[in-house]
Design a protein around this motif. Sequence first.
Motif, PDB file in Angstrom:
ATOM      1  N   SER A 261       0.854  -1.180   0.000  1.00  0.00           N
ATOM      2  CA  SER A 261       0.000   0.000   0.000  1.00  0.00           C
ATOM      3  C   SER A 261       0.894   1.235   0.000  1.00  0.00           C
ATOM      4  N   GLY A 262       0.270   2.397  -0.212  1.00  0.00           N
ATOM      5  CA  GLY A 262       1.012   3.639  -0.103  1.00  0.00           C
ATOM      6  C   GLY A 262       1.326   4.333  -1.412  1.00  0.00           C
TER       7      GLY A 262
ATOM      8  N   SER B 149       4.325   0.610   1.903  1.00  0.00           N
ATOM      9  CA  SER B 149       4.309  -0.378   2.980  1.00  0.00           C
ATOM     10  C   SER B 149       4.069  -1.768   2.409  1.00  0.00           C
ATOM     11  N   CYS B 150       4.701  -2.748   3.013  1.00  0.00           N
ATOM     12  CA  CYS B 150       4.480  -4.147   2.654  1.00  0.00           C
ATOM     13  C   CYS B 150       4.254  -4.915   3.954  1.00  0.00           C
ATOM     14  N   VAL B 151       3.018  -5.337   4.167  1.00  0.00           N
ATOM     15  CA  VAL B 151       2.698  -6.144   5.343  1.00  0.00           C
ATOM     16  C   VAL B 151       2.906  -7.610   4.989  1.00  0.00           C
TER      17      VAL B 151
ATOM     18  N   GLY C 243      14.720  -4.756  -9.816  1.00  0.00           N
ATOM     19  CA  GLY C 243      14.895  -4.724  -8.373  1.00  0.00           C
ATOM     20  C   GLY C 243      15.249  -3.346  -7.867  1.00  0.00           C
ATOM     21  N   VAL C 244      14.732  -2.991  -6.696  1.00  0.00           N
ATOM     22  CA  VAL C 244      14.969  -1.681  -6.099  1.00  0.00           C
ATOM     23  C   VAL C 244      15.774  -1.804  -4.808  1.00  0.00           C
ATOM     24  N   ALA C 245      15.285  -2.621  -3.879  1.00  0.00           N
ATOM     25  CA  ALA C 245      15.956  -2.759  -2.583  1.00  0.00           C
ATOM     26  C   ALA C 245      15.490  -4.031  -1.899  1.00  0.00           C
ATOM     27  N   CYS C 246      16.270  -4.492  -0.915  1.00  0.00           N
ATOM     28  CA  CYS C 246      15.872  -5.678  -0.158  1.00  0.00           C
ATOM     29  C   CYS C 246      16.298  -5.538   1.294  1.00  0.00           C
ATOM     30  N   PHE C 247      15.591  -6.270   2.153  1.00  0.00           N
ATOM     31  CA  PHE C 247      15.857  -6.250   3.595  1.00  0.00           C
ATOM     32  C   PHE C 247      15.863  -7.684   4.092  1.00  0.00           C
TER      33      PHE C 247
ATOM     34  N   SER D  16       9.311  -4.268  13.060  1.00  0.00           N
ATOM     35  CA  SER D  16       9.060  -5.657  13.436  1.00  0.00           C
ATOM     36  C   SER D  16       7.725  -5.824  14.160  1.00  0.00           C
ATOM     37  N   ALA D  17       7.345  -4.837  14.949  1.00  0.00           N
ATOM     38  CA  ALA D  17       6.094  -4.939  15.700  1.00  0.00           C
ATOM     39  C   ALA D  17       4.893  -5.014  14.769  1.00  0.00           C
ATOM     40  N   LYS D  18       5.022  -4.429  13.593  1.00  0.00           N
ATOM     41  CA  LYS D  18       3.916  -4.404  12.637  1.00  0.00           C
ATOM     42  C   LYS D  18       4.115  -5.381  11.484  1.00  0.00           C
ATOM     43  N   ASN D  19       5.218  -6.149  11.503  1.00  0.00           N
ATOM     44  CA  ASN D  19       5.534  -7.054  10.393  1.00  0.00           C
ATOM     45  C   ASN D  19       5.459  -6.340   9.051  1.00  0.00           C
ATOM     46  N   THR D  20       5.958  -5.128   9.036  1.00  0.00           N
ATOM     47  CA  THR D  20       5.842  -4.286   7.848  1.00  0.00           C
ATOM     48  C   THR D  20       7.222  -3.809   7.404  1.00  0.00           C
ATOM     49  N   VAL D  21       7.468  -3.921   6.112  1.00  0.00           N
ATOM     50  CA  VAL D  21       8.691  -3.382   5.506  1.00  0.00           C
ATOM     51  C   VAL D  21       8.290  -2.165   4.696  1.00  0.00           C
ATOM     52  N   TYR D  22       9.009  -1.085   4.912  1.00  0.00           N
ATOM     53  CA  TYR D  22       8.707   0.177   4.244  1.00  0.00           C
ATOM     54  C   TYR D  22       9.747   0.474   3.169  1.00  0.00           C
ATOM     55  N   LEU D  23       9.305   1.185   2.157  1.00  0.00           N
ATOM     56  CA  LEU D  23      10.223   1.748   1.164  1.00  0.00           C
ATOM     57  C   LEU D  23       9.914   3.236   1.086  1.00  0.00           C
TER      58      LEU D  23
END
Length: 126
Positions: free
Chosen positions: A7-8, A21-23, A47-51, A74-81
């Motif tokens: 989303s976002g 955001s990526c949940v 590809g753009v980025a990875c975590f 980590s609390a939200k299990n969300t990775v942001y870009l």
Amino acid sequence: QVQLVESGGGLVQPGGSLRLSCVASGFSSNYYVIGWFRQPPGKEREGVACFSNGDGSSNSADSVKGRFTISKDSAKNTVYLRLNNLKPEDTGVYYCAAYSLIGGTCVIRRSQYGFWGQGTQVTVSS
């Protein structure tokens, strides 16, 4: 079952910013990678980025270094870009994706990723 929900996305003027955001859910262990990819109109997905969730390391494409930042809550299990100083050529559908990784640096090679989200549209235009 692994699920990824982005989303976002939206319409933004050149020079503007967005936070995608990526949940992520459904992983059987803590050793996995979340990557961001984008597909400009009429072009291949890149590809753009990875975590890496296992050790907190990250990697990004040279084309976006200094403008895009990947991070995780980590609390939200969300990775942001975070996308800063956006340019018209950043326009495209942005996808998050995932694969399992026990050790080593994450890569942003499309063939490595087995799980994909549905994508979110980013349009940079005045």
